[in-house]
Design a protein around this motif. Structure first.
Motif, mmCIF file in Angstrom:
data_model
loop_
_atom_site.group_PDB
_atom_site.id
_atom_site.type_symbol
_atom_site.label_atom_id
_atom_site.label_comp_id
_atom_site.label_asym_id
_atom_site.label_seq_id
_atom_site.Cartn_x
_atom_site.Cartn_y
_atom_site.Cartn_z
ATOM 1 N N UNK A 85 0.839 -1.209 0.000
ATOM 2 C CA UNK A 85 0.000 0.000 0.000
ATOM 3 C C UNK A 85 0.873 1.258 0.000
ATOM 4 N N UNK A 86 1.944 1.248 0.804
ATOM 5 C CA UNK A 86 2.826 2.416 0.877
ATOM 6 C C UNK A 86 3.490 2.687 -0.476
ATOM 7 N N UNK A 87 3.960 1.651 -1.148
ATOM 8 C CA UNK A 87 4.577 1.822 -2.467
ATOM 9 C C UNK A 87 3.555 2.351 -3.467
ATOM 10 N N UNK A 88 2.323 1.845 -3.395
ATOM 11 C CA UNK A 88 1.264 2.332 -4.288
ATOM 12 C C UNK A 88 0.978 3.814 -4.048
ATOM 13 N N UNK A 89 0.950 4.218 -2.773
ATOM 14 C CA UNK A 89 0.688 5.620 -2.446
ATOM 15 C C UNK A 89 1.800 6.508 -2.993
ATOM 16 N N UNK A 90 3.054 6.095 -2.807
ATOM 17 C CA UNK A 90 4.177 6.873 -3.333
ATOM 18 C C UNK A 90 4.139 6.914 -4.867
ATOM 19 N N UNK A 91 3.855 5.767 -5.480
ATOM 20 C CA UNK A 91 3.823 5.708 -6.946
ATOM 21 C C UNK A 91 2.714 6.574 -7.524
ATOM 22 N N UNK A 92 1.636 6.766 -6.759
ATOM 23 C CA UNK A 92 0.513 7.599 -7.204
ATOM 24 C C UNK A 92 0.694 9.053 -6.823
ATOM 25 N N UNK A 93 1.920 9.399 -6.405
ATOM 26 C CA UNK A 93 2.261 10.782 -6.041
ATOM 27 C C UNK A 93 1.434 11.280 -4.854
ATOM 28 N N UNK A 94 1.010 10.353 -4.026
ATOM 29 C CA UNK A 94 0.271 10.658 -2.786
ATOM 30 C C UNK A 94 -1.004 11.461 -3.055
ATOM 31 N N UNK A 95 -1.595 11.214 -4.210
ATOM 32 C CA UNK A 95 -2.819 11.918 -4.584
ATOM 33 C C UNK A 95 -4.028 11.128 -4.083
#
Length: 364
Positions: A85-95
């Motif tokens: 989940x953390x990697x997904x959040x970072x990859x999505x630019x925390x949007x």
């Protein structure tokens, strides 16, 4: 319904005034590295523990190995789920506004953070209690602490941790996106409601209580083993007790060092109404410290095994030239000796034989 309790809006309030920033490239890189190292370390530890469990399936060490396996499996899934989940959040630019309109992802992230935070602490304390009973009451432990009972304890601990994690959702309190926009947890920004304080204090108190129970039980276990070692002339059969207490002490030290900053920080936020400007950085630092716990836990079982400890002992003995412990103590099992002594002391036939033996010798 109050907007503070609305699942769809509560998670986005903090995004309007973000006071904490993280470098995207560095954060993504470290998140991937931590997740990979954690998964590999826990997988290796699971393989070692399962192999040991097959060897000691019918012995007193089996219950400890079963609990230790549960702890490492929990850490493994914590790395897999929270890390992904953390990697997904970072990859999505925390949007978060784009991919978390209904606040479902934030709720899942928050539940996982609480569950995978408390569950290892609970399991560590249960392991300490189990080993304390195994050392101080070996007969009771061998007859009552069966694999079935240990599996029931594992299930109860996990269910209790799940209940604590689900409490805000059951009470229609949404988990909040934190100031760094990289993770979700209880409300830590402008905490005014008593219920928000309660969740923070409950999490902190349960975590600190688990650490305190571990410390107390490990202290009792260590003192008991040392007293037996110095009083008894027969030094055989205590090796696996010493091995497990060394592992427990290492787990306790790692948990205290890694989790204490985060637990104390959450308690301070729950007690104090106002927050300082540096609190966001403080929480991030404490969170990263807590993340290291799941990475270091498996290395306790990888490095502090009997074979490794024997080699370390030989190296230390060769360097120091001091005879500390007889290596024959690694050969026998303590529970066998305990049961043998108990059987002899409780058997009326054995006591009669012991009483008659001096008479037969005098007759001869």
């Amino acid at each position: 319904m109050n907007s503070s309790k609305s699942p769809g809006l509560a998670g986005f309030g903090i995004l309007k005034n973000t006071t904490c920033h993280t470098e995207k490239k560095i954060s993504v890189f470290f998140s991937i590295i931590f997740m990979t190292v954690g998964i590999l370390s826990n997988s290796l530890a699971i393989a070692i523990l399962l192999k040991a469990y097959q060897r000691f399936r019918q012995k007193s060490k089996a219950s400890f190995l079963l609990l230790a396996s549960g702890l490492v499996v929990t850490d493994l899934f914590g790395h897999l789920i929270n890390g992904a989940i953390a990697v997904f959040v970072y990859a999505s630019d925390k949007d978060w506004i784009r991919f978390n309109q209904s606040n479902i992802l934030c709720s899942v992230f928050g539940i996982c953070m609480v569950f995978f935070g408390l569950c290892p602490l609970f399991l560590g304390s249960v392991m300490a209690v189990e080993r304390c009973i195994g050392v101080t009451k070996p007969i009771f432990h061998s007859t009552k602490m069966t694999s079935k009972h240990v599996k029931m304890m594992l299930t109860m601990v996990c269910l209790f941790a799940v209940l604590i994690a689900l409490l805000p959702v059951l009470r229609f309190r949404a988990y909040q996106i934190q100031a760094s926009r990289t993770w979700c947890f209880y409300k830590t920004e402008h905490v005014e409601d008593w219920e928000d304080r309660f969740y923070l204090l409950l999490f902190s108190c349960l975590g600190l209580l688990a650490l305190a129970v571990s410390f107390l039980c490990n202290a009792v276990t260590g003192i008991t083993l040392l007293r037996v070692k110095f009083k008894s002339q027969q030094r055989q059969g205590r090796s696996h007790h010493f091995e497990m207490i060394i592992q427990l002490l290492a787990i306790m030290c790692v948990s205290c060092i890694c989790w204490s900053p985060f637990l104390v920080t959450m308690a301070r936020i729950g007690i104090n109404e106002s927050r300082s400007k540096e609190t966001c950085e403080t929480i991030l630092f404490a969170l990263r410290m807590a993340t290291w716990n799941q990475i270091l836990d498996p290395w306790v079982y990888i490095l502090l095994r009997k074979a490794v400890l024997k080699n370390l002992y030989k190296i230390t003995r060769g360097c120091c030239g001091v005879h500390i412990i007889n290596l024959h103590m690694w050969e026998l099992s303590s529970i066998k000796n305990s049961l043998k002594v108990a059987a002899i002391s409780e058997s009326p036939v054995s006591s009669k034989q012991i009483n008659l033996q001096p008479l037969s010798n005098t007759g001869q």
